[in-house]
Scaffold this active site. Structure first.
Site, short mmCIF file in Angstrom:
data_model
loop_
_atom_site.label_atom_id
_atom_site.label_comp_id
_atom_site.label_asym_id
_atom_site.label_seq_id
_atom_site.Cartn_x
_atom_site.Cartn_y
_atom_site.Cartn_z
CE LYS A 1 11.14 -2.78 -6.12
NZ LYS A 1 11.86 -3.83 -6.87
CD GLU B 1 9.64 -11.26 -9.92
OE1 GLU B 1 10.86 -11.22 -9.90
OE2 GLU B 1 8.93 -10.70 -9.07
CG HIS C 1 19.61 -38.32 -8.30
ND1 HIS C 1 20.11 -39.59 -8.11
CD2 HIS C 1 20.68 -37.52 -8.52
CE1 HIS C 1 21.44 -39.54 -8.18
NE2 HIS C 1 21.80 -38.30 -8.43
CB CYS D 1 -0.88 0.03 1.24
SG CYS D 1 -1.83 -1.47 1.48
CE LYS E 1 13.66 -10.51 -11.15
NZ LYS E 1 14.02 -10.97 -9.93
CG ASN F 1 0.58 1.81 3.87
OD1 ASN F 1 -0.48 1.86 3.25
ND2 ASN F 1 1.69 2.38 3.45
N GLY F 2 -0.24 -1.72 6.42
CA GLY F 2 0.09 -2.70 7.44
C GLY F 2 -1.13 -3.45 7.92
CD1 TRP G 1 -0.91 -6.02 -3.63
CD2 TRP G 1 -0.10 -6.56 -1.62
NE1 TRP G 1 -0.35 -7.27 -3.71
CE2 TRP G 1 0.14 -7.63 -2.50
CE3 TRP G 1 0.31 -6.68 -0.29
CZ2 TRP G 1 0.77 -8.80 -2.10
CZ3 TRP G 1 0.94 -7.84 0.11
CH2 TRP G 1 1.18 -8.88 -0.79
NE ARG H 1 4.42 1.91 -1.10
CZ ARG H 1 5.27 2.06 -0.11
NH1 ARG H 1 6.37 2.75 -0.30
NH2 ARG H 1 5.05 1.52 1.06
CD GLU I 1 16.68 -13.20 -9.06
OE1 GLU I 1 16.16 -13.83 -8.14
OE2 GLU I 1 16.28 -12.08 -9.42
#
Ligand code: F6R
Length: 604
Positions: free
Chosen positions: A599, A485, A501, A2, A482, A101-102, A75, A28, A478
Site C-alpha cells: 500500500k 494490479e 501507427h 512493512c 487497475k 521499516n525502510g 514486505w 499495508r 488508470e
C-alpha cells in the site's frame, strides 16, 4: 510496506494486542510476520513467512501476560520472504530484539564489521545489523544509550523499535523518515507505524518527527531530537471513525471504498466550494504563491501519477498554465530545470512514497515552491512540503487506490478552477456544478449492476487494450493499471488515435478493447478508432457519455450520465474501477492485497 507495532505496560498481554495490531496493519501489504516478547531475561520469538494465519498457530509457543513486546509485518526488500528473514531480529544472545521499516543503506559494511567481531548472522536482511550493533554497544545495560550510538552508525531511511529482555520496562523507537506514532494509554503505551494499529485501545497519540529517538515506558514518552536535545511532541486526538477502517459489510475493502466515493467527494468539496466560487484559502496554497506560478511540475507515482495527467489537462485547458507531469522515480534523477516560478505539485495518497518524497526534497533544494496533494494527515510528504492540501478520502485500506484517486481528481479540479478564475478565465458554471458530483456518483454506481456480467467475460482474457483521447486517455491509463494490479491481466493503455501507427497490428479476432469516450469534442474521432478495431475483430467494451449523439456498435456498452467533460473524470473512473474489481473477483484473486504489491511504497 512493512508494519510496526509495539506494546509496553505495567501489566497486560502484549501478545494479544500485537497480533490484533498486526491484523489492522495487514492492508499495508506484507509477506511475513512476527512477534517478540521480553520474558524472564530472554526474548521469546515467533515468526513466519506468509500471512498472519500462518503465524497464529505458532503463537501458542509464546507466554501470555507479558507486558512488553514488538511485532512486524514485512514486505521483502533485502532477502527473500522467508521465516528467517521475517522480523523481529535478535542479537547473538537472544536478549535484544528489533523490528524495522525502510532500508539501512550501509548494512553490508556494518555486517562485515560485526562478523569480524564474532557476531553470528542468521538472515539476509539489512535489519539484522541493528540488534547486533545494539549488543555491541551494551544495549542490555542501557538500551537508550546503545540506540543513540547505533543510529549514528546507520545510513538510510528507516524506523525501528528495540527492546531488551534485560530492561523489560521500555521500548526505544527511532524515526528516520519512515513514520512512527506513539499511542498514549493509561499505564500502557503503544508504538506503531500507523495509528490504525492501536485505535481500538486509544485515540490519543503523538507523531515522532524525523530524527526523533523516543524512550517509551508504560507511563511516559521521552523524546530526544537527532542532536540529543529533549523535545516535546504535542499529543492529539485521532478523529478517524474506527468503522471507516472496517469493511462495512462489503466483501472487500476495495468494493467498500469504490462505493463510498460519493460520500468522500462530499467531504472533499466541503468548505472549499461555496456557490460559484472556490474558497481559495482552503486549498492550502497562499495567494503569494498562486500569483507567481508560471509553470507547474506535477510529480507522483502510479495511480497518483494518473491523477496528475488529468490535472495537467484541467489546468492547461482551464487556467492556461503549462503543466508537466513526471513519474517521481524518473524525475528525481533527471536533473530537472526548476525555478521559483515553477510550482512542484506532489500527489500522494500515503504521503510516504519514497520517490515522491525525494522529488519534493530535490525541488526544495533547487528553490522551487512545493505543494502536496495528500490523503494522509501528518504524513512525511505533508510535513516536508511548503504547502499542503488534504484530499479527505479517509483511510484507504485496499492496496488498489480508488477513492484516494478520485478525491485527487476533485482537488486538482478545484485548484484548476481557482487558478483559472485568478487568470481571468473564471468558469463559475463549472464551480457551481461541482456540488452535483456526489449525487451523480450515486446514480452512476446504482446504474452499473451489469458490469458484474461484463467483467465475467473479460475475466477469461489475458491481454486487454484501454483506449481513449485527451482526458479519456489519462483515464484509460488508470483503468489499465487497475486491471493489471488486481486481476493480473496484462493491459496497455493507448491514445486511440495512435493505434494505427503500429499497435493495430495486434488487434485480431476477439482481442478485448476497452474504449472510453466522454470528451464531446473528440467523440467522433474516437468512434472512428473503435470502428477500426471492430473491423479487425476486436471485442469492445465502451464507456461513453450518454449525452453523445453517436451510435456505438460495440459488444458491451456502458452509458454514463455525465456533466461537462472537465467535471466527468471522477465519474468515469467508477466503471473502470468496478470493471477491474469484478474481473479480479471472477478470477478468484486476492483483491485487497494483490501479490507483490504494497500500500505504501517507502523504499525506492
Ligand atoms: C495503484 C496504487 C499505486 C499508488 C502509488 C503511489 O492502485 O495505489 O500505484 O498510487 O504507489 O502511492 P501514493 O499515492 O501513496 O504516493
Amino acid at each position: 510496506m512493512c508494519g510496526i507495532v509495539g506494546f509496553v505496560g505495567h501489566q497486560g498481554d502484549a501478545l494479544t494486542f500485537l497480533f490484533e495490531g498486526l491484523k489492522r496493519l495487514e492492508y499495508r501489504g506484507y509477506d511475513s510476520a512476527g512477534i517478540a516478547l521480553a520474558t524472564n531475561g530472554a526474548v521469546a520469538l515467533a515468526k513466519a513467512q506468509g500471512k498472519l494465519a500462518v503465524l497464529e498457530p505458532l503463537l501458542g509457543t509464546l507466554p501470555r501476560g507479558v507486558p512488553l513486546g514488538i511485532g512486524h509485518t514485512r514486505w521483502a526488500t533485502h532477502g527473500r520472504p522467508t521465516d528467517l528473514n521475517a522480523h523481529p531480529h535478535t542479537d547473538c544472545r537472544g536478549t535484544i530484539a528489533t523490528v524495522h521499516n525502510g532500508i539501512i543503506e550501509n548494512y553490508q559494511e556494518l555486517r562485515s564489521e560485526l562478523i569480524a567481531q564474532g557476531h553470528t548472522f542468521v538472515s539476509d536482511t539489512d535489519t539484522e545489523v541493528i540488534p547486533h550493533l545494539l549488543e555491541a554497544y551494551g544495549g542490555d545495560e542501557d538500551l537508550l544509550g546503545a540506540v543513540r550510538e547505533v543510529e549514528r552508525r546507520l545510513s538510510g531511511a528507516y524506523a525501528f523499535l528495540a527492546i531488551s529482555a534485560k530492561q523489560p520496562d521500555r521500548i526505544v523507537a527511532v524515526r528516520r523518515s519512515s513514520p512512527l506514532i506513539v499511542g498514549l494509554g493509561e499505564g500502557v503505551n503503544y508504538v506503531a507505524s500507523d495509528v490504525g494499529a492501536f485505535l481500538p485501545k486509544t485515540r490519543r497519540a503523538l507523531v515522532l518527527e524525523n530524527g526523533d529517538v523516543a524512550l517509551v515506558t508504560p507511563d511516559a514518552v521521552e523524546i530526544q531530537t537527532q542532536e540529543g536535545a529533549l523535545a516535546h511532541r504535542a499529543p492529539f486526538t485521532v478523529d478517524w471513525d474506527i468503522k471507516q477502517a472496517e469493511r462495512g459489510g462489503y466483501a472487500h475493502f476495495m468494493l467498500k471504498e469504490i462505493m463510498e466515493q460519493p460520500d468522500v467527494w462530499t467531504d472533499c468539496l466541503m468548505g472549499r466550494v461555496r456557490g460559484d466560487h472556490i474558497e481559495a484559502g482552503e486549498l492550502g496554497l497562499p495567494w503569494s504563491q498562486r500569483k507567481n506560478i508560471r509553470r507547474i511540475q506535477i510529480v507522483a507515482a502510479g495511480t497518483a501519477y494518473h491523477a496528475g495527467l488529468v490535472g495537467k489537462a484541467l489546468m492547461e485547458r482551464l487556467a492556461r498554465i503549462p503543466v508537466d507531469v513526471a513519474v517521481a522515480s524518473e524525475f528525481r534523477y533527471q536533473n530537472p530545470v526548476l525555478d521559483p516560478g515553477t510550482l512542484v505539485l506532489a500527489i500522494s495518497q500515503s504521503g510516504e512514497t519514497a520517490d515522491t518524497l525525494a522529488s519534493v526534497s530535490l525541488a526544495r533544494q533547487l528553490g522551487a515552491p512545493t505543494y502536496a496533494v495528500v490523503n494522509t494527515v501528518g504524513s512525511t510528504l505533508a510535513r516536508e512540503s511548503d504547502y499542503v492540501v488534504y484530499t479527505h478520502a479517509g483511510p484507504e485500506i485496499a492496496v488498489a487506490s480508488t477513492k484516494a484517486y478520485t478525491t485527487q481528481l476533485l482537488v486538482l479540479t478545484m485548484l484548476a478552477l481557482q487558478l483559472a478564475a485568478e487568470r481571468g478565465h473564471a468558469r463559475s458554471d463549472l464551480v457551481r456544478a461541482l456540488w452535483s458530483l456526489p449525487a451523480l456518483g450515486e446514480q452512476v454506481l446504482a446504474s452499473l449492476g451489469k458490469i458484474v456480467e461484463m467483467a465475467r467475460r473479460l475475466a477469461t482474457e489475458s491481454d486487454v487494450f484501454y483506449v481513449g483521447r485527451g482526458i479519456d486517455y489519462a483515464l484509460a491509463m488508470e483503468g489499465q493499471l487497475k486491471i493489471k494490479e488486481i486481476a493480473y491481466i496484462h493491459a496497455e493503455a493507448y491514445p486511440a488515435g495512435e493505434l494505427k501507427h503500429g499497435t493495430l497490428a495486434l488487434i485480431e479476432e476477439g482481442t478485448p478493447v476497452v474504449a472510453i469516450v466522454t470528451d464531446r469534442v473528440m467523440a467522433e474521432k474516437t468512434l472512428s478508432n473503435i470502428l477500426e478495431v471492430k473491423a479487425r475483430g476486436a471485442e469492445v467494451w465502451a464507456i461513453v457519455d450518454a449525452g453523445l449523439p453517436q451510435e456505438w456498435p460495440v459488444d458491451h456498452l456502458i452509458r454514463l450520465d455525465l456533466p461537462d467533460p472537465l467535471l466527468s473524470p471522477a465519474l468515469t473512473a467508477l466503471p473502470l474501477q468496478l470493471l477491474a474489481y469484478w474481473t479480479a473477483v471472477h478470477r478468484g484473486q486476492d483483491v485487497d492485497q494483490p501479490r507483490n504489491l504494497a500500500k505504501s511504497v517507502t523504499v525506492e
